[in-house]
Design a protein around this motif. Structure first.
Motif, short mmCIF file in Angstrom:
data_model
loop_
_atom_site.label_atom_id
_atom_site.label_comp_id
_atom_site.label_asym_id
_atom_site.label_seq_id
_atom_site.Cartn_x
_atom_site.Cartn_y
_atom_site.Cartn_z
N GLY A 15 0.82 -1.07 -0.13
CA GLY A 15 0.07 0.06 0.05
C GLY A 15 0.90 1.10 -0.17
O GLY A 15 0.54 2.34 -0.74
N GLY A 16 1.95 1.33 0.61
CA GLY A 16 2.70 2.40 0.90
C GLY A 16 3.61 2.61 -0.40
O GLY A 16 3.54 3.75 -1.06
N PHE A 17 4.02 1.42 -1.28
CA PHE A 17 4.51 1.45 -2.36
C PHE A 17 3.69 2.13 -3.48
O PHE A 17 4.07 2.78 -4.30
CB PHE A 17 5.13 0.10 -3.04
N VAL A 18 2.19 1.71 -3.46
CA VAL A 18 1.39 2.30 -4.46
C VAL A 18 1.17 3.51 -4.20
O VAL A 18 1.12 4.53 -5.35
CB VAL A 18 -0.02 1.33 -4.54
N ASP A 19 0.98 4.18 -3.11
CA ASP A 19 0.78 5.45 -2.71
C ASP A 19 2.07 6.30 -3.16
O ASP A 19 1.84 7.25 -3.93
CB ASP A 19 0.68 5.72 -1.34
N GLY A 20 3.17 5.81 -2.96
CA GLY A 20 4.47 6.54 -3.28
C GLY A 20 4.53 6.70 -4.80
O GLY A 20 5.12 7.67 -5.00
N ILE A 21 4.49 5.64 -5.29
CA ILE A 21 4.71 5.48 -6.71
C ILE A 21 3.62 6.28 -7.56
O ILE A 21 3.98 7.18 -8.36
CB ILE A 21 4.87 4.11 -7.33
N VAL A 22 2.28 6.19 -7.25
CA VAL A 22 1.37 6.85 -8.18
C VAL A 22 1.23 8.13 -7.63
O VAL A 22 1.42 9.17 -8.48
CB VAL A 22 0.00 6.02 -7.74
N ALA A 23 1.19 8.59 -6.18
CA ALA A 23 0.66 9.78 -5.83
C ALA A 23 2.01 10.66 -5.81
O ALA A 23 1.90 11.81 -6.16
CB ALA A 23 0.17 9.77 -4.50
N HIS A 24 3.15 10.31 -5.28
CA HIS A 24 4.22 10.86 -5.32
C HIS A 24 4.95 11.26 -6.70
O HIS A 24 5.46 12.19 -7.17
CB HIS A 24 5.41 10.49 -4.36
N GLN A 25 5.23 9.98 -7.40
CA GLN A 25 6.21 10.09 -8.49
C GLN A 25 5.41 10.15 -9.79
O GLN A 25 5.89 11.15 -10.53
CB GLN A 25 6.91 8.70 -8.34
N LEU A 26 4.37 9.24 -10.22
CA LEU A 26 3.59 9.43 -11.41
C LEU A 26 2.62 10.62 -11.55
O LEU A 26 2.79 11.56 -12.50
CB LEU A 26 2.99 8.19 -11.64
N LEU A 27 2.09 11.02 -10.31
CA LEU A 27 0.94 12.10 -10.68
C LEU A 27 1.65 13.33 -10.05
O LEU A 27 1.41 14.44 -10.39
CB LEU A 27 -0.14 11.95 -9.86
N GLY A 28 2.69 13.32 -9.10
CA GLY A 28 3.45 14.48 -8.60
C GLY A 28 2.40 15.29 -7.84
O GLY A 28 2.59 16.48 -7.78
N TRP A 29 1.46 14.67 -6.97
CA TRP A 29 0.49 15.46 -6.04
C TRP A 29 1.01 15.97 -4.82
O TRP A 29 0.70 16.76 -4.46
CB TRP A 29 -0.73 14.58 -5.71
N HIS A 30 2.02 15.02 -4.32
CA HIS A 30 2.72 15.61 -3.19
C HIS A 30 3.91 14.59 -2.84
O HIS A 30 4.24 13.84 -3.46
CB HIS A 30 1.60 15.40 -1.94
N HIS A 31 4.79 15.25 -2.13
CA HIS A 31 5.74 14.40 -1.50
C HIS A 31 5.72 14.22 0.01
O HIS A 31 4.80 14.69 0.58
CB HIS A 31 7.08 15.05 -1.90
N MET A 32 6.59 13.35 0.56
CA MET A 32 6.29 13.08 1.80
C MET A 32 6.17 14.32 3.05
O MET A 32 5.21 14.25 3.69
CB MET A 32 7.55 12.12 2.31
N LEU A 33 7.09 15.24 2.65
CA LEU A 33 6.99 16.46 3.61
C LEU A 33 6.44 17.77 2.81
O LEU A 33 6.72 18.70 3.48
CB LEU A 33 8.29 16.52 4.40
N SER A 34 5.78 17.40 1.84
CA SER A 34 5.24 18.69 1.06
C SER A 34 4.28 19.40 1.79
O SER A 34 4.35 20.91 1.52
CB SER A 34 4.81 18.37 -0.19
N GLY A 35 3.86 18.90 2.86
CA GLY A 35 2.70 20.00 3.87
C GLY A 35 3.62 20.98 4.54
O GLY A 35 3.20 21.97 5.09
N TRP A 36 4.74 20.23 4.99
CA TRP A 36 5.57 21.13 6.01
C TRP A 36 6.55 22.02 5.31
O TRP A 36 6.87 23.00 5.79
CB TRP A 36 6.26 20.19 7.04
N TYR A 37 7.17 21.47 4.33
CA TYR A 37 8.32 22.08 3.44
C TYR A 37 7.95 21.96 1.95
O TYR A 37 8.59 21.45 1.20
CB TYR A 37 9.52 21.43 3.77
N PRO A 38 6.94 22.71 1.50
CA PRO A 38 6.57 23.03 0.04
C PRO A 38 7.83 23.27 -0.84
O PRO A 38 7.68 22.99 -1.88
CB PRO A 38 5.38 23.71 0.29
N ASP A 39 8.63 24.04 -0.36
CA ASP A 39 9.55 24.55 -1.44
C ASP A 39 10.93 23.72 -1.19
O ASP A 39 11.85 24.16 -2.26
CB ASP A 39 9.66 25.84 -1.17
N ASP A 40 10.99 22.89 -0.37
CA ASP A 40 12.51 22.43 -0.36
C ASP A 40 12.35 20.99 -0.88
O ASP A 40 12.18 19.73 -0.54
CB ASP A 40 12.81 22.17 1.06
N MET A 41 12.56 20.81 -2.36
CA MET A 41 12.60 19.58 -3.04
C MET A 41 13.63 18.63 -2.58
O MET A 41 13.21 17.23 -2.57
CB MET A 41 12.54 19.83 -4.41
#
Length: 140
Positions: A16-42
């Motif tokens: 489940g974590g891999f699906v979330d990370g691959i789809v939402a983080h990498q393929l769709l680019g909707w968010h990253h793990m810490l993007s709510g706290w550090y939105p500008d620090d890629m």
């Protein structure tokens, strides 16, 4: 079901974590793990994503190791446990990271609550379907 399908649940958490990370983080680019706290620090977000994927890998390996130590599970119990584990991942991540801590949201913006609630609803659906599948497998 939990005792017998425990290894499958652990495997499902990692998947489940891999699906979330691959789809939402990498393929769709909707968010990253810490993007709510550090939105500008890629760079920091990429390291956070990497640590998250490493944790997912550990969960998958632990799940496979536990499966190898136990008697073979009927297919429905195995896949039911995997689906339920994926659902548990969504529920825990959705409640803690998205709602309580605000580490990130599924997709930030005007509809972010709808996306977050959809993620939680998918998690609940996966837990229910996985539980029913595993229960049917135990009876069979």
């Amino acid at each position: 079901m939990v005792k017998r399908a425990g290894p499958a649940l652990v495997l499902g958490l990692g998947i489940g974590g891999f699906v979330d990370g691959i789809v939402a983080h990498q393929l769709l680019g909707w968010h990253h793990m810490l993007s709510g706290w550090y939105p500008d620090d890629m760079a920091l977000n990429m390291r956070g994503d990497g640590l998250f994927h490493l944790l997912c890998l550990v969960l998958v390996l632990v799940g496979v190791g536990l499966l190898n130590r136990a008697a073979p599970l009927p297919s429905r119990v195995l896949w039911g446990g995997v689906l339920a584990g994926w659902g548990v991942f969504n529920l825990v991540e959705g409640l803690i990271d998205h709602q309580l801590l605000g580490v990130h949201h599924v997709r930030s913006g005007p509809d972010q609550l709808a996306y977050d609630l959809g993620f939680l609803a998918l998690g609940l659906l996966l837990v229910v379907v996985g539980g029913l599948l595993a229960k049917a497998g135990r009876r069979g």
